[in-house]
Design an enzyme around this catalytic site. Structure first.
Site, short mmCIF file in Angstrom:
data_model
loop_
_atom_site.label_atom_id
_atom_site.label_comp_id
_atom_site.label_asym_id
_atom_site.label_seq_id
_atom_site.Cartn_x
_atom_site.Cartn_y
_atom_site.Cartn_z
N ASP A 205 -26.30 -25.81 22.11
CA ASP A 205 -26.31 -25.90 20.78
C ASP A 205 -27.87 -25.72 20.30
O ASP A 205 -28.09 -26.06 19.11
CB ASP A 205 -25.87 -27.53 20.40
CG ASP A 205 -24.51 -27.32 20.64
OD1 ASP A 205 -23.65 -26.33 20.63
OD2 ASP A 205 -23.69 -28.37 20.87
N LYS B 80 -28.16 -24.38 16.78
CA LYS B 80 -27.77 -25.24 15.59
C LYS B 80 -29.13 -25.63 14.76
O LYS B 80 -28.85 -26.09 13.61
CB LYS B 80 -26.55 -26.02 15.99
CG LYS B 80 -25.64 -25.26 16.32
CD LYS B 80 -24.35 -26.17 16.72
CE LYS B 80 -23.20 -25.64 17.05
NZ LYS B 80 -22.00 -26.71 17.48
#
Length: 166
Positions: free
Chosen positions: A41, A44
């Site tokens: 992630d 992100k």
């Protein structure tokens, strides 16, 4: 991004590595999957938090921003020499087995095995976690959905190994 993943990181990691073991992957492949699971992630960072909390489906522009996160994550990771093998796992973890995914529309074994594993576990996690606009699935329902999409969205061998791991 705690609200985007409901499985504890340790459980998510344990499942991905169990699949890798069941598929008899090399130690190098397992290590790349290990780090990719922890860093998946990273891309992100910088995306508006509201996108992930939105109670309705994403707009075209919001979806375009979200689709960039694997590319951004891979770029972040590959800037570290020791993590270069991790970048393709992150980059291609949203490709679909039938070629309909992103960012490049890779198909079948063109998609690195680590990315195919991450795709299955990510999908399972999303299904059981639910989304503001979609109800949570039970573990049994989530497994049935993965089995239903074998050969289209997911590598059949990976789904079978996932089922054994879970």
């Amino acid at each position: 991004f705690a609200h985007t993943r409901k499985l504890p990181t340790e459980v998510f990691l344990k499942i991905t590595l169990s699949i890798a073991d069941r598929l008899n992957l090399s130690e190098e492949e397992k290590q790349a999957i290990h780090y990719a699971t922890l860093l998946k992630d990273a891309g992100k960072i910088g995306l508006p938090d509201e996108i992930f909390k939105k109670p309705t489906k994403l707009t075209g522009e919001e979806y375009r921003l979200v689709r960039q996160h694997p590319v951004k994550g891979a770029m972040i990771v590959q800037s570290f020499e020791s993590l270069k093998p991790v970048a393709p796992v992150i980059l291609y973890s949203h490709e679909n087995y039938d070629g309909s995914g992103y960012p490049q529309g890779l198909k079948g074994t063109e998609i690195p095995i680590g990315a195919r594993i991450l795709a299955v576990v990510n999908a399972f996690d999303a299904l059981i976690a639910g989304r503001p606009y979609k109800t949570r699935a039970t573990v049994k329902e989530a497994i049935e959905e993965l089995k239903r999409t074998k050969g289209t969205q997911f590598d059949p061998r990976v789904v079978d190994a996932f089922e054994g791991a879970i």
